[in-house]
Each structure stands twice: as structure tokens, then as C-alpha cells.
Design a protein around this motif. Structure first.
Motif, PDB file in Angstrom:
ATOM      1  N   ASN A 215      -9.527  24.649 -78.967  1.00  0.00           N
ATOM      2  CA  ASN A 215     -10.061  23.289 -79.133  1.00  0.00           C
ATOM      3  C   ASN A 215      -9.527  22.661 -80.406  1.00  0.00           C
ATOM      4  O   ASN A 215      -9.196  21.475 -80.434  1.00  0.00           O
TER       5      ASN A 215
ATOM      6  N   HIS B  94     -12.905  16.050 -75.024  1.00  0.00           N
ATOM      7  CA  HIS B  94     -14.227  16.670 -74.888  1.00  0.00           C
ATOM      8  C   HIS B  94     -14.380  17.300 -73.509  1.00  0.00           C
ATOM      9  O   HIS B  94     -14.858  18.442 -73.391  1.00  0.00           O
TER      10      HIS B  94
ATOM     11  N   GLY C  57     -12.516  20.489 -73.233  1.00  0.00           N
ATOM     12  CA  GLY C  57     -13.248  21.568 -73.896  1.00  0.00           C
ATOM     13  C   GLY C  57     -14.334  22.132 -72.991  1.00  0.00           C
ATOM     14  O   GLY C  57     -14.527  23.351 -72.897  1.00  0.00           O
TER      15      GLY C  57
ATOM     16  N   SER D 222     -16.667  20.506 -77.195  1.00  0.00           N
ATOM     17  CA  SER D 222     -15.330  20.641 -77.783  1.00  0.00           C
ATOM     18  C   SER D 222     -15.433  21.226 -79.191  1.00  0.00           C
ATOM     19  O   SER D 222     -14.589  20.976 -80.049  1.00  0.00           O
TER      20      SER D 222
END
Lengths: 228, 257
Positions: free
Chosen positions: A120, A143, A146, B26
Motif C-alpha cells: 500500500n 483505497h 487496498g 489502504s
């Protein structure tokens, strides 16, 4: 456990592993939940819950605090619960091997989370210019990528643990032939509850009066259990 | 007289709440939940003049996607406050400074309340249900309902409080729940843990009444082992010690047989 059970287990392990950090962090990944669900998937929620309770005693010690490195209990507990559930009896060999696989698997899962976080970071570094420009599409995709990566991580981890666990079922009987049920389960209980008691002390002892509360409660409970 | 809090559209609030459940998606060792924070604030930023992709939107989103660290549930306070600050067109340097200042309190308060108190307490409740021979369904649903009641309440409260107070949200962090809650929950966890764990032991051990003497000795062994683990605190984690011990038992047993 048949081949037909494996895909649902991998999917369950993926979702449970995903819950550990990414979404929705509702504690589906706690061993007592994950192992129960794993056991239920192969036909015995009761045995899954027994395995889950043992693992929960160990997990009580670990806190999922942000940057710290901690075991990933969810996917490993799904596999362990399924192993015990598949045995259809709370035999020592099934429990012992399942718990060992779960503890080692949780350690491996923690390592996999570190790798994911490093991945990430590399993605974020590569997208620094777009982030600095406030590019909504790039930020959203970063995002979502991820999230997807974590879901795949959980699936991969569960698959690896199943690949290790299934052959181990065949050798697990030999691993516990020296242990009778009357020795094996109390021994498992001793190790698990030792960790749980030390965890309760570590978490709460810093709070005023908590040490006295733990000591009195423990003493009362032990006395009541053995005198009644 | 203070001006009334502007309303955040319901669908925007819902979108932000759902995204808050994924704020750590994330997570990385450089920006931590920075990207996640930008992801969560983004629905509100579409309300800036010019809408999506306007210069105001892009500047605000770039600001909100920088490094940020907070407990994932209490980050809701930051998301609400920073969204409000952006829509109120507060000076950028003030927003950035406030953003940095929020990290420490939202991290430490969240860790104390949730990771060190609420989660262990709920875990012990689940173990107590197991010890009481509750059904697997009751154990799982009871634990999840209890834990997530607190989890979701914190998210909703955090987002609303942050939005309501904007850059003046600091006093709200002094609420009795955040200050005294960890102590009260920890004491409850200490009591329940002490009461429940011997019964958890008995249930896992699975002995009958005739084995009580043996169980008593083994339980004493568990308490001694717990004391030893506490002495080794920081040098050896209990779960790793458990893995080592159980692996040795398995190997010894296999060799013996």
C-alpha cells in the motif's frame, strides 16, 4: 472435509480476514466468532466454538493497535474451527493440531498484513503527484485497491492454511497418541487459560483497584467451582 | 447567539459512515490512514462550490489525504470536524494545523477506550457465555451485538460531533464516556475475567466431577504459568509461548507413540 467445503471455507476466510482491519472491523475476525463459523460450515458449530474459545484465550492478549505488528486471528481461526468441526468429536488430536495450526497461521497472517501495508505504501508513493493534485478518482482507486488486496490476502492465507492443515489431519492421530483425553484437554485448557489470565492482568491491572478485583474474583470463582 | 449547525445531507452522512467502516482499507506505514481519511471526507467535499473536480474540491481533498493517524473509530470525529472546516472555508493552514493536532488525542483516547477496555471486555463476555454452556449462536450474536453497539455508536457520535463543532471539537473529547469510560469498563472486565476464566478452563478441560482434584491441580498450574508469563512480560508473548509448548507436546507425543 470434502472438496465442496473448501471453496466456501476460502471465501469465509477471505471475508473474515478482510474484517480484521479493512471492513467493517466488526470483530468477525475474533477467534470465537471465526472458528465457530468455520466449524458451522463443515457441520459442527459446537466444536468450532470450543476451538474458538481456546483461541480466544490466546487472542485476548493481542490488541490490534494501528502500527504495531499483531497476529491475524481471523483466517487462521476459520481453518482451525473447520478442522475440529470436521473431526465431529472433540478429540485431543483434532483440537491440538487445530490450535497449533491456528497459532502458527495467525503469526503468518500477521506477517502477510505487514507485506500488504508495505505494498500500500509503494502504491501511495507512486501516486503522490495525483494525490497532491487532489485527484478524486486516483484517491478512491488507491483505497479500493487496498481493500481488494486485503480480501485477496485473506483468501490466499486461508488457502495456504487449508493446504497445510488437510494433510496434517492424517498425521495428527500420531501426534496425540501419547495423550489421553483426560490429560490432553486439561493441558490445552491450562496453556490457554494461563495466557488469558495473564492478558486480563496486563490489560486491566493499571486501573485503580483492578488488581484487587481480579484477585478477589479469581479466588471466589475457584473456591465456588471446587467446593460446589 | 451561535449560528445553527448547517445540515449535512442524509445521503452524504450515510456515505461517510459507510466509508468510515473501511477507513483502514489502504493502511500503510507512510501515510497510515491518510488515504482512508480523504476517502471518508470526500462525499462532503462534493458540496464545495463548483462540486466535484472543482479547484476547491481538489485542494480540500489533497489536504485531507495527507498523513493522518487516529483510532479508526474515533477518526469519525476528525472526519466530521475536517469536513465541516472545509465546507466552512476555514483557512487551509488552520485546517492542516488542526488535523495534525487531532492525531494524538484521537489515537490515545481510542486505544484506551476500545482496544484496551471495550474489546477485551466483550471478549471476556463471549468467553463467559461459552463457560455457561450457551449455544454457539448466542455466543457469536451476543458478542457481535455487544461489541458493535459500542463500535457503531462511536462512529455515529464521532461524525455528528465533529460536524457540529468543526475546529472547536476539542472540548467534546472531554466527555465523561471518553475520560472515565475506560476505567469503568476495565474494572468490569477485571471482575468478569476473574469470575469467568476458571469456568472457561473447566469447560475446555471437559472433566467430570470425579476429576476435580486433577482439574484443581491443573488450574493451579495455569495460574502459576500466568504469573510466569507476567514476569516475562515484554520478553515473551503468551500466544507464542503457547505455540511453542503445544508444538513440543505434539512432537513428544508423536515420538513416544
Amino acid at each position: 472435509m470434502t472438496a465442496a467445503d473448501l471453496l466456501p471455507l476460502v471465501l469465509l476466510g477471505a471475508v473474515i480476514g478482510f474484517d480484521t482491519v479493512s471492513f467493517p472491523q466488526a470483530m468477525l475476525a475474533r477467534p470465537i466468532v471465526a472458528a465457530t463459523l468455520g466449524g458451522a460450515l463443515v457441520g459442527s458449530a459446537l466444536l468450532g466454538a470450543l476451538c474458538g474459545a481456546i483461541l480466544e484465550c490466546f487472542a485476548l492478549e493481542t490488541l490490534p493497535v494501528g502500527a504495531s505488528r499483531y497476529p491475524e486471528w481471523g483466517s487462521a481461526s476459520v481453518v482451525a474451527g473447520a478442522m475440529v468441526g470436521d473431526a465431529h468429536a472433540a478429540t485431543v488430536d483434532a483440537l491440538l493440531i487445530a490450535v497449533i495450526v491456528a497459532l502458527a497461521g495467525a503469526w503468518l497472517g500477521g506477517w502477510s498484513m505487514v507485506q500488504l501495508r508495505s505494498l500500500n505504501a509503494r502504491r501511495v508513493r507512486r501516486s503522490q503527484d495525483a494525490i497532491a493534485r487532489g485527484d478524486g478518482r486516483v484517491i478512491r482507486n488507491l483505497h479500493l485497491q487496498g481493500l481488494l488486496a486485503d480480501l485477496l490476502r485473506g483468501a490466499a492465507l486461508t488457502s495456504v492454511l487449508l493446504a497445510i492443515a488437510l494433510p496434517l489431519r492424517d498425521v495428527s492421530e500420531r501426534a496425540s497418541q501419547g495423550l489421553t483425553l483426560s490429560v490432553g484437554r486439561p493441558m490445552l485448557a491450562m496453556v490457554a487459560v494461563a495466557v488469558a489470565v495473564s492478558a486480563v492482568w496486563k490489560h486491566f491491572a493499571g486501573v485503580p483497584y483492578a488488581r484487587a478485583i481480579i484477585a478477589v474474583a479469581l479466588a471466589s470463582s475457584v473456591a465456588w467451582f471446587f467446593l460446589t | 447567539m451561535s449560528s445553527p449547525t448547517p445540515a449535512l445531507p442524509a445521503h452524504t452522512q450515510l456515505s461517510m459512515l459507510l466509508r468510515l467502516l473501511a477507513i483502514q482499507g489502504s493502511w500503510n506505514y507512510e501515510t497510515l490512514i491518510g488515504t482512508g481519511t480523504g476517502f471518508c471526507v470526500e462525499p462532503a467535499l462534493r458540496l464545495l462550490p463548483g462540486g466535484r473536480d472543482s479547484p476547491a474540491y481538489r485542494d480540500a481533498l489533497a489536504r485531507q489525504t495527507q498523513y493522518f493517524n487516529a483510532h479508526p473509530y474515533l477518526a469519525a470525529v476528525a472526519v466530521g470536524a475536517l469536513a465541516r472546516a472545509e465546507l466552512d472555508r476555514e483557512p487551509p493552514h488552520q485546517i492542516e494545523r488542526y488535523r495534525r493536532a487531532l492525531c494524538s488525542p484521537l489515537g490515545s483516547l481510542g486505544d484506551r477506550l476500545v482496544w484496551s477496555a471495550w474489546l477485551p471486555f466483550c471478549s471476556i463476555v463471549a468467553l463467559a457465555l461459552f463457560a455457561l454452556d450457551a449455544s454457539p449462536l448466542l455466543i457469536v450474536l451476543g458478542f457481535l451485538a455487544l461489541y458493535n453497539a459500542g463500535h457503531l455508536w462511536l462512529l455515529v457520535w464521532g461524525l455528528r460531533t465533529g460536524w457540529r463543532d468543526g475546529l472547536r471539537v476539542a472540548p467534546a473529547l472531554g466527555t465523561p464516556l471518553l475520560r472515565q469510560g475506560p476505567t469503568a469498563i476495565s474494572r468490569a472486565g477485571a471482575a468478569l475475567g476473574g469470575l469467568a476464566l476458571p469456568f472457561v478452563f473447566a469447560r475446555i478441560a471437559g472433566g467430570g466431577a470425579q476429576d476435580k482434584l486433577m482439574l484443581a491441580l491443573v488450574l493451579l498450574g495455569a495460574l502459576i504459568a500466568a504469573a510466569l508469563l507476567l514476569r516475562l512480560h515484554g520478553r515473551l508473548e503468551g500466544w507464542k509461548a503457547g505455540l511453542l509448548v503445544l508444538s513440543l507436546v505434539a512432537i513428544y507425543s508423536a515420538v513416544r507413540s
